[in-house]
Design a protein around this motif. Structure first.
Motif, PDB file in Angstrom:
ATOM      1  N   ARG A   1      -9.849  17.979 -83.325  1.00 30.23           N
ATOM      2  CA  ARG A   1     -11.167  18.449 -82.867  1.00 30.23           C
ATOM      3  C   ARG A   1     -11.033  19.220 -81.551  1.00 30.23           C
ATOM      4  N   ASN A   2     -10.187  18.730 -80.676  1.00 30.03           N
ATOM      5  CA  ASN A   2     -10.071  19.378 -79.371  1.00 30.03           C
ATOM      6  C   ASN A   2      -9.305  20.694 -79.429  1.00 30.03           C
ATOM      7  N   TYR A   3      -8.386  20.830 -80.409  1.00 30.21           N
ATOM      8  CA  TYR A   3      -7.748  22.144 -80.601  1.00 30.21           C
ATOM      9  C   TYR A   3      -8.812  23.166 -80.992  1.00 30.21           C
ATOM     10  N   ASP A   4      -9.718  22.762 -81.881  1.00 31.70           N
ATOM     11  CA  ASP A   4     -10.769  23.691 -82.321  1.00 31.70           C
ATOM     12  C   ASP A   4     -11.691  24.046 -81.163  1.00 31.70           C
ATOM     13  N   LEU A   5     -12.032  23.038 -80.346  1.00 33.18           N
ATOM     14  CA  LEU A   5     -12.955  23.288 -79.230  1.00 33.18           C
ATOM     15  C   LEU A   5     -12.319  24.177 -78.152  1.00 33.18           C
ATOM     16  N   LEU A   6     -10.997  24.075 -77.997  1.00 34.45           N
ATOM     17  CA  LEU A   6     -10.310  24.921 -77.005  1.00 34.45           C
ATOM     18  C   LEU A   6     -10.534  26.391 -77.306  1.00 34.45           C
ATOM     19  N   LEU A   7     -10.651  26.691 -78.596  1.00 30.95           N
ATOM     20  CA  LEU A   7     -10.833  28.084 -78.994  1.00 30.95           C
ATOM     21  C   LEU A   7     -12.301  28.500 -78.993  1.00 30.95           C
ATOM     22  N   SER A   8     -13.176  27.585 -79.384  1.00 25.98           N
ATOM     23  CA  SER A   8     -14.587  27.980 -79.457  1.00 25.98           C
ATOM     24  C   SER A   8     -15.235  28.031 -78.064  1.00 25.98           C
ATOM     25  N   HIS A   9     -14.627  27.389 -77.074  1.00 23.61           N
ATOM     26  CA  HIS A   9     -15.100  27.514 -75.686  1.00 23.61           C
ATOM     27  C   HIS A   9     -14.012  28.252 -74.928  1.00 23.61           C
ATOM     28  N   ARG A  10     -14.373  29.062 -73.984  1.00 24.81           N
ATOM     29  CA  ARG A  10     -13.340  29.810 -73.253  1.00 24.81           C
ATOM     30  C   ARG A  10     -13.096  29.207 -71.868  1.00 24.81           C
ATOM     31  N   LEU A  11     -12.649  27.950 -71.841  1.00 20.04           N
ATOM     32  CA  LEU A  11     -12.237  27.354 -70.563  1.00 20.04           C
ATOM     33  C   LEU A  11     -10.721  27.537 -70.433  1.00 20.04           C
ATOM     34  N   HIS A  12     -10.199  27.234 -69.248  1.00 24.12           N
ATOM     35  CA  HIS A  12      -8.764  27.417 -69.007  1.00 24.12           C
ATOM     36  C   HIS A  12      -8.088  26.064 -68.807  1.00 24.12           C
ATOM     37  N   ILE A  13      -6.909  25.912 -69.385  1.00 27.13           N
ATOM     38  CA  ILE A  13      -6.143  24.687 -69.142  1.00 27.13           C
ATOM     39  C   ILE A  13      -5.500  24.839 -67.761  1.00 27.13           C
ATOM     40  N   VAL A  14      -5.782  23.878 -66.860  1.00 25.66           N
ATOM     41  CA  VAL A  14      -5.227  23.970 -65.499  1.00 25.66           C
ATOM     42  C   VAL A  14      -4.276  22.807 -65.193  1.00 25.66           C
ATOM     43  N   GLY A  15      -4.098  21.901 -66.159  1.00 27.15           N
ATOM     44  CA  GLY A  15      -3.173  20.789 -65.934  1.00 27.15           C
ATOM     45  C   GLY A  15      -3.095  19.903 -67.155  1.00 27.15           C
ATOM     46  N   GLU A  16      -2.142  18.981 -67.112  1.00 28.36           N
ATOM     47  CA  GLU A  16      -2.025  17.976 -68.171  1.00 28.36           C
ATOM     48  C   GLU A  16      -1.731  16.629 -67.529  1.00 28.36           C
ATOM     49  N   VAL A  17      -2.110  15.550 -68.212  1.00 28.94           N
ATOM     50  CA  VAL A  17      -1.843  14.187 -67.725  1.00 28.94           C
ATOM     51  C   VAL A  17      -1.349  13.362 -68.896  1.00 28.94           C
ATOM     52  N   GLN A  18      -0.279  12.652 -68.678  1.00 36.14           N
ATOM     53  CA  GLN A  18       0.199  11.732 -69.711  1.00 36.14           C
ATOM     54  C   GLN A  18      -0.127  10.315 -69.252  1.00 36.14           C
TER      55      GLN A  18
END
Ligand SMILES: O=C(O)C(=O)C[C@]1(C(=O)O)C=C[C@@H](O)C=C1
Length: 326
Positions: A93-110
């Motif tokens: 679901r979040n892969y799809d939302l990444l494309l339908s909204h134009r926000l930018h990935i600025v970091g990751e957390v594990q």
């Protein structure tokens, strides 16, 4: 921020705000930053937000979609959302939302995700007939839950499952959620480490309205999404642009193009056939400031039918501590 109540004077009573030294320390810690996450307080997504920005104000949201919109509408500064889990795989679901909204990935957390089985005080494991949780959390605990022979019920998030047991006084139900959720909603932990694999890590993305300026001072990752035309070896060619430049790929995910999932291909031998049309999401280990990354994308652009950079951001190289130690 210090607040002073200023009484009297020509301008009347008013609140005065003064910057203090603590406002200036480590903005990267999240001081004065509002971070949206999906779920209720005590959700693992909230723990991920606090791992990224320990001093931030976390803002719970009902749906993943709402976290995106909250950033877009400037209600919050960042959104943190789960993208993949080490045992359960991608959160599509979040892969799809990444494309339908134009926000930018600025970091990751594990985040190391330790699931607990919890219930109302006085309820024993044998008294539990059903277990409530987020579907991903239930999937991560599949083996132990099957052994318990209980009905599994999907909820919006793990903390929401704990909250409803407390608010509705559900004495036949247990929840799979975090230690924090048990504390917040007053439930008893019956078993810790419910996940099938003890090393259970979820990777979260941090999203913002503006991209960050990529650097080379630490390891960076870049995430892209692209489409390709039909043809022999096209995906092989697409991946070669990275290997030719010694760039490691850390993730590849394909998703159907939801707006046109099928395409018609006419073949002189076999007639007309319909195939799925895919979006390819790739994470690679390089910063967009590096010429090799720019050259790889220029090369990919020569034959990709669509190419979009989702973000270039510092790789999370921190150790994943268990939930209790955070
Ligand atoms: O429900 C939560 O607590 C969440 O943060 C969601 C979520 C997920 O979507 O995968 C996050 C981490 C865990 O893998 C389980 C659930």
């Amino acid at each position: 921020m210090r607040r002073h109540w200023n009484e009297g004077g020509g301008t009347g009573n008013r609140m005065l705000f003064q910057l203090s030294a603590t406002d200036l320390v480590a903005p990267s810690q999240g001081l004065n930053i509002r971070v949206a996450y999906q779920g209720l307080p005590g959700a693992f997504s909230e723990a991920a937000a606090l791992k990224a920005y320990p001093l931030c104000e976390t803002v719970p949201c009902e749906e993943f979609d709402v976290t995106f919109k909250a950033v877009e509408m400037s209600v919050v500064d960042r959104a943190v959302l789960p993208i993949e889990n080490s045992s359960d795989g991608s959160i599509h679901r979040n892969y799809d939302l990444l494309l339908s909204h134009r926000l930018h990935i600025v970091g990751e957390v594990q985040l190391a995700v330790n699931h607990c089985l919890m219930a109302l005080p006085g309820v024993k494991k044998e008294g539990i007939k059903r277990v409530l949780s987020h579907p991903n959390a239930l999937a991560q605990c599949e083996f132990k839950l099957n052994k318990l022979e209980v009905i599994q019920q999907n909820m919006h998030d793990t903390a929401g499952a704990a909250q409803i047991i407390a608010s509705d006084n559900l004495r036949d139900a247990g929840a799979i959620a975090s230690v924090q959720a048990a504390e917040i909603y007053g439930l008893n932990i019956l078993e810790k480490g419910m996940q099938d694999l003890s090393d259970n890590v979820t990777r979260f993305l941090i999203l913002a309205r503006e991209p960050i300026i990529p650097g080379t001072d630490r390891p960076f990752k870049t995430s892209i999404v692209f489409t390709l035309d039909e043809g022999p070896g096209v995906l092989f060619k697409a991946l070669a642009v990275f290997s030719l430049r010694n760039i490691s790929l850390t993730k590849i995910e394909s998703r159907p193009q939801r707006k046109r999932p099928l395409k018609v291909v006419t073949d002189s031998n076999h007639g007309t056939a319909k195939y799925f049309d895919y979006l390819f999401y790739i994470d690679f280990e390089a910063s967009m400031i590096e010429p090799r990354a720019q050259n790889a994308l220029a090369h990919l652009q020569e034959f990709a039918t669509f190419l979009h950079v989702l973000g270039s951001y510092p790789k999370d190289t921190s150790k994943c501590f268990s939930q209790e130690k955070l």
